[in-house]
Design an enzyme around this catalytic site. Structure first.
Site, PDB file in Angstrom:
ATOM      1  N   GLU A  56      92.029 -38.166 -73.186  1.00 49.55           N
ATOM      2  CA  GLU A  56      92.637 -39.498 -73.159  1.00 49.55           C
ATOM      3  C   GLU A  56      92.479 -40.083 -74.555  1.00 49.55           C
ATOM      4  O   GLU A  56      91.399 -40.539 -74.927  1.00 49.55           O
ATOM      5  CB  GLU A  56      91.957 -40.379 -72.108  1.00 49.55           C
ATOM      6  N   CYS A  82      93.241 -48.673 -76.113  1.00 47.60           N
ATOM      7  CA  CYS A  82      94.179 -47.586 -76.396  1.00 47.60           C
ATOM      8  C   CYS A  82      95.571 -47.856 -75.841  1.00 47.60           C
ATOM      9  O   CYS A  82      96.549 -47.300 -76.320  1.00 47.60           O
ATOM     10  CB  CYS A  82      93.633 -46.267 -75.842  1.00 47.60           C
TER      11      CYS A  82
END
Length: 542
Positions: free
Chosen positions: A277, A312
């Protein structure tokens, strides 16, 4: 490849000065010693600058070293527990999930306090963005686990008749979760919940850059969960390196693309599958035919109210038309004041920058000669408080550093185009982002955006909420990562889908065995092709 040095270089760039306590109890003081630069950035916040080698008299706390041997011991102990069948049991899985649920209820204040210590994260933001999300994942798993574990029946073909088939979800074994600092509680426990649900033993390595949360996680896991199958390993580069040397059945890493490559390379030595991720530059395309106030408030929420841009999936930059940009900036200016007051540096509702080195990186982006005169709003900063005000930059050059890397902070470039459709080329010219956002009422534009823009996730007319939808997978594509989790996808991510076919000893057709006569060949081809007429003709000898 020297994994330790590669990790160190990356960690130090985002504030590895936060490295500190391990989970072992004793300490002792040492005499005067030579302290290298590497040692200093690993052990203390207090040194603001260092030369290559410094001779100091320091009271240094030494911790028991977590090396490759200790990492191997942890892996062996957890594998022994897994091989005993302990973690695969439905009751064990449920008991651990219920313990997490209990922990969340009893320790909410402690979690909120730790997040404030690490990031000055406001209490409500900590609850909404982290604690409530973990609660939701836990409740979902508790409610659905028995159904998730049921083998999935599948149809069989004529060639295997009579038979039945199913897909069995079996745990992978012993898995490693390496978490990150920006949402240190959520991004640690959410994947752990998925790993436990799937019946695995788990090692969690929290981020040392969020030290209060890391220590809390270590204490809570030891207090509430089964330590024979679930462990926390604290530490920094050495500890992560030692863990990566071990054989795991899956690794989930959240963080930068550079360290992601290191993790993947280490995993490849053992043929270990990975979920990465990562991140990227998440764009928000803003059309002019919108409810501007609602759109702007949602953009602010997905940027500055989301860990002050240190997310993010946060909006990295905006693309809009030249004609609409002034109106958009005015609306952003007004709503930012409504959110954070006339002086956002004094606001209690916005997080601080995580570390001095991360602050310095953001300051460097702002001071770049190509963009320093492009600031149209904000720009205030306080290095002592690690605070940077929400900052908007208009028409920054695409070759500026701020457009070459993920910003991960409160700076928001706005790029302008002649037509909103021109935004597609800008996005497509960059690595695929973890998320992409579009604000419009044009149905055709929505359709074109979904079809032509590749990203890990996508949201139309809002930001970041797609990650709170447990029916949707969360994951990246290309440079933004691989694999996904959330809800049932977490269970699947940590499970092996085992194909099982059941047959009896009846109906053992001789046509599958030698010798292969002409009649057998005709019949076998007809059966494989599923041609009923040809089967009948072959059986009667035509």
């Amino acid at each position: 490849m020297n994994i330790s040095m590669e990790l160190l270089r990356d960690f130090s760039s985002v504030g590895a000065g936060a490295s500190r306590a391990f989970s072992y109890p004793f300490t002792r003081k040492t005499k005067q010693r030579q302290l290298s630069f590497v040692y200093l950035i690993r052990t203390s916040y207090s040194f603001k600058s260092c030369s290559a080698t410094l001779s100091l008299t320091a009271e240094v706390e030494e911790k028991p070293k977590f090396d490759v041997d200790k990492a191997a011991l942890v892996a062996r102990e957890l594998r022994k527990s897994f091989n005993s069948g302990r973690t695969t049991n439905y009751d064990w899985r449920m008991s651990q999930l219920k313990s997490i649920e209990k922990m969340l209820e009893e320790k909410e204040n402690d979690i909120t306090e730790a997040l404030y210590k690490d990031l000055s994260k406001p209490g409500l933001e900590a609850f909404v963005a982290e604690i409530s999300q973990v609660k939701s994942s836990c409740k979902k798993a508790l409610k659905e686990l028995s159904r998730w574990m049921i083998p999935e029946k599948v149809k069989t073909s004529l060639t295997t008749y009579p038979s039945s088939a199913e897909i069995v979800s079996e745990p992978l074994g012993v898995v490693l979760v390496i978490s990150t600092w920006n949402f240190p509680f959520l991004l640690s426990l959410d994947p752990v919940i998925g790993a436990i649900s799937a019946g695995n033993a788990v090692v969690l390595k929290p981020s040392e850059i969020a030290p209060a949360t890391s220590l809390l996680l270590s204490n809570l896991v030891e207090e509430y969960l089964d330590k024979s199958a679930i462990r926390v390993v604290e530490g920094s580069v050495d500890e992560t390196t030692a863990l990566l040397e071990q054989k795991w059945d899956k690794i989930l890493y959240t963080g930068s693309a550079r360290v992601g490559r290191i993790v993947m390379a280490a995993a490849a030595k053992h043929l270990t599958p990975v979920i990465l991720e990562l991140g990227g530059k998440c764009p928000a395309v803003v059309d002019s035919n919108i409810n501007l106030q609602v759109a702007v408030r949602r953009i602010i929420y997905g940027k500055w109210a989301c860990n002050n841009g240190q997310a993010c999936i946060g909006v990295d930059y905006i693309i809009t038309t030249k004609d609409f940009a002034p109106k958009l900036i005015d609306a952003l200016r007004y709503e930012l004041e409504q959110f954070f007051g006339k002086d956002p540096m004094e606001s209690k509702d916005i997080s601080r920058i995580v570390s001095s080195s991360h602050f310095a990186r953001l300051a460097m982006l702002m001071d770049d000669d190509l963009v320093s005169d492009k600031i149209v709003l904000g720009g205030q900063r306080d290095a002592n408080q690690l605070k940077i005000a929400p900052t908007i930059l208009l028409d920054v050059p695409e070759d500026a550093q701020i457009m070459q890397e993920e910003i991960f902070g409160p700076l928001m470039p706005i790029l302008t185009v002649e037509k909103v459709e021109d935004s597609f080329k800008i996005i497509q010219s960059k690595p695929k982002p973890l998320a992409a956002y579009l604000f419009t009422n044009d149905e055709q534009l929505k359709k074109n955006f979904v079809q032509n823009i590749s990203s890990g996730g996508m949201l139309i007319n809002d930001t970041i909420l797609h990650v709170a939808t447990d029916g949707l997978p969360f994951g990246g594509v290309g440079e933004s990562g691989m694999g996904s989790y959330h809800g049932k996808f977490s269970f699947d991510a940590f499970s092996h889908k085992k194909a099982v076919l059941y047959r009896s000893f009846d109906a053992d057709a001789s046509i599958r065995y030698p010798p292969y006569t002409t009649q057998k060949q005709r019949l076998l081809k007809a059966v494989i092709n599923g041609d009923i007429v040809s089967i009948i003709l072959a059986l009667i000898g035509w």
